[in-house]
Scaffold this motif. Structure first.
Motif, short mmCIF file in Angstrom:
data_model
loop_
_atom_site.label_atom_id
_atom_site.label_comp_id
_atom_site.label_asym_id
_atom_site.label_seq_id
_atom_site.Cartn_x
_atom_site.Cartn_y
_atom_site.Cartn_z
N GLN A 54 0.87 -1.18 0.00
CA GLN A 54 0.00 0.00 0.00
C GLN A 54 0.90 1.23 0.00
N ALA A 55 1.13 1.78 -1.19
CA ALA A 55 2.06 2.90 -1.33
C ALA A 55 1.36 4.23 -1.12
N THR A 56 2.11 5.21 -0.62
CA THR A 56 1.60 6.57 -0.46
C THR A 56 1.25 7.16 -1.83
N ALA A 57 0.12 7.82 -1.92
CA ALA A 57 -0.32 8.41 -3.18
C ALA A 57 0.30 9.80 -3.37
N ASP A 115 4.77 16.62 -9.47
CA ASP A 115 6.19 16.30 -9.38
C ASP A 115 6.55 15.88 -7.97
N VAL A 116 7.47 14.92 -7.89
CA VAL A 116 7.94 14.41 -6.60
C VAL A 116 9.44 14.63 -6.52
N LEU A 117 9.87 15.28 -5.46
CA LEU A 117 11.29 15.53 -5.22
C LEU A 117 11.87 14.39 -4.40
N LEU A 118 13.00 13.87 -4.84
CA LEU A 118 13.68 12.79 -4.14
C LEU A 118 14.94 13.34 -3.48
N THR A 119 15.11 13.09 -2.18
CA THR A 119 16.30 13.53 -1.47
C THR A 119 16.85 12.37 -0.66
N LEU A 121 6.68 6.63 -10.18
CA LEU A 121 7.15 5.98 -8.95
C LEU A 121 6.77 4.50 -8.94
N PRO A 122 7.64 3.65 -8.40
CA PRO A 122 7.27 2.24 -8.24
C PRO A 122 6.21 2.12 -7.17
N THR A 123 5.36 1.12 -7.27
CA THR A 123 4.31 0.94 -6.28
C THR A 123 4.37 -0.41 -5.57
N ASP A 126 8.84 -5.08 -4.18
CA ASP A 126 10.09 -5.50 -4.81
C ASP A 126 10.57 -4.47 -5.82
N GLN A 127 9.65 -3.83 -6.53
CA GLN A 127 10.03 -2.78 -7.47
C GLN A 127 10.68 -1.59 -6.73
N THR A 128 10.12 -1.25 -5.59
CA THR A 128 10.64 -0.11 -4.83
C THR A 128 12.03 -0.41 -4.29
#
Length: 250
Positions: free
Chosen positions: A33-36, A40-44, A191-193, A196-198
């Motif tokens: 259950q991934a966060t929706a 744009d999503v910033l990755l840090t 984004l992966p959901t 295993d993908q994540t």
């Protein structure tokens, strides 16, 4: 100086809990259950040290704190040397020049390396200590008149006014503080959901830490923080959570 209760100031400026990108189930195991996210999503990079803060009051007073408590203040009041946070941040706190907005400004930093936490050697093999800023919030001083239960609920439900990415960058540049590494800005639908993908995505996106303090650092990264550019949605994805989950799943 402002008239305030230190316990109330501490509660109003604590960093709120950040959810995991995939929801936590039993025994710390992640579930599918991934966060929706939208837009744009910033990755840090998420740095594995100790959560620290510098609290700057409108009257020029300041405090340094860990995640849970205030450790010292201007003039070395309430001094507590826990985890080396004060030693690492005192000079920075004393030199901060904050625009007078009438609000409390709270600089959130990760202090890492040295002997801080079980992963210190991932960042330094020579005992060096560093810090990176990862967030900035503004608090109305009127909130300090509330009781602690009300403040705690307000904080954990997004009451603190966090800066967006542009505001965070501008404040960090003005203060001369390095931010946690910015890895990428990607559309939410990429984004992966799946779990295993994540895990595979984490390894590809951040194969090693970008904040090592010397050549002797072991170099393993903790994970990635995902946030919308306005910071309305934020979550964390840590290698160890996915490794533990996938191991239990066999």
């Amino acid at each position: 100086m402002l008239d305030y209760d230190l316990d109330v100031l501490n509660s109003a400026t604590k960093y709120p809990s950040i959810p995991t990108y995939h929801a936590l189930g039993d025994r710390g195991t992640l579930v599918e259950q991934a966060t929706a996210f939208t837009g744009d999503v910033l990755l840090t990079e998420k740095v594995d040290g100790t959560n620290s803060r510098i609290v700057c009051l409108p009257d020029g007073d300041w405090f340094i704190g860990s995640r849970e408590e205030l450790l010292t203040a201007r003039g070395d009041r309430v001094h507590n040397p826990a985890l080396g946070i004060v030693a690492a941040l005192r000079e920075l706190a004393a030199g901060l020049k904050i625009e007078d907005t009438g609000r409390i400004a709270v600089f959130y930093l990760e202090t890492y390396g040295g002997r801080i936490g079980g992963q210190a050697r991932q960042y330094s093999g020579q005992g060096r200590v560093g810090y990176r800023m990862f967030d900035l919030a503004y608090v109305d001083p009127d909130i300090l008149s509330w009781d602690r239960a009300r403040i705690s609920a307000w904080r954990e439900n997004g009451g603190q006014g966090f800066a967006d990415e542009d505001g965070l960058r501008a404040a960090a540049e003005e203060a001369g503080i390095e931010l946690t590494p910015r890895l990428a800005r990607i559309p939410a639908d990429s984004l992966p959901t799946m779990l295993d993908q994540t895990h595979a995505w984490l390894r590809e996106t951040l194969p090693a830490t970008l904040v090592g303090l010397d050549a002797a650092a072991l170099g393993r990264a903790e994970g990635i923080v995902l946030r919308t550019t306005d910071r309305s949605v934020i979550a964390k994805a840590r290698f160890q959570d996915y490794e533990r989950t996938l191991k239990r799943k066999g």
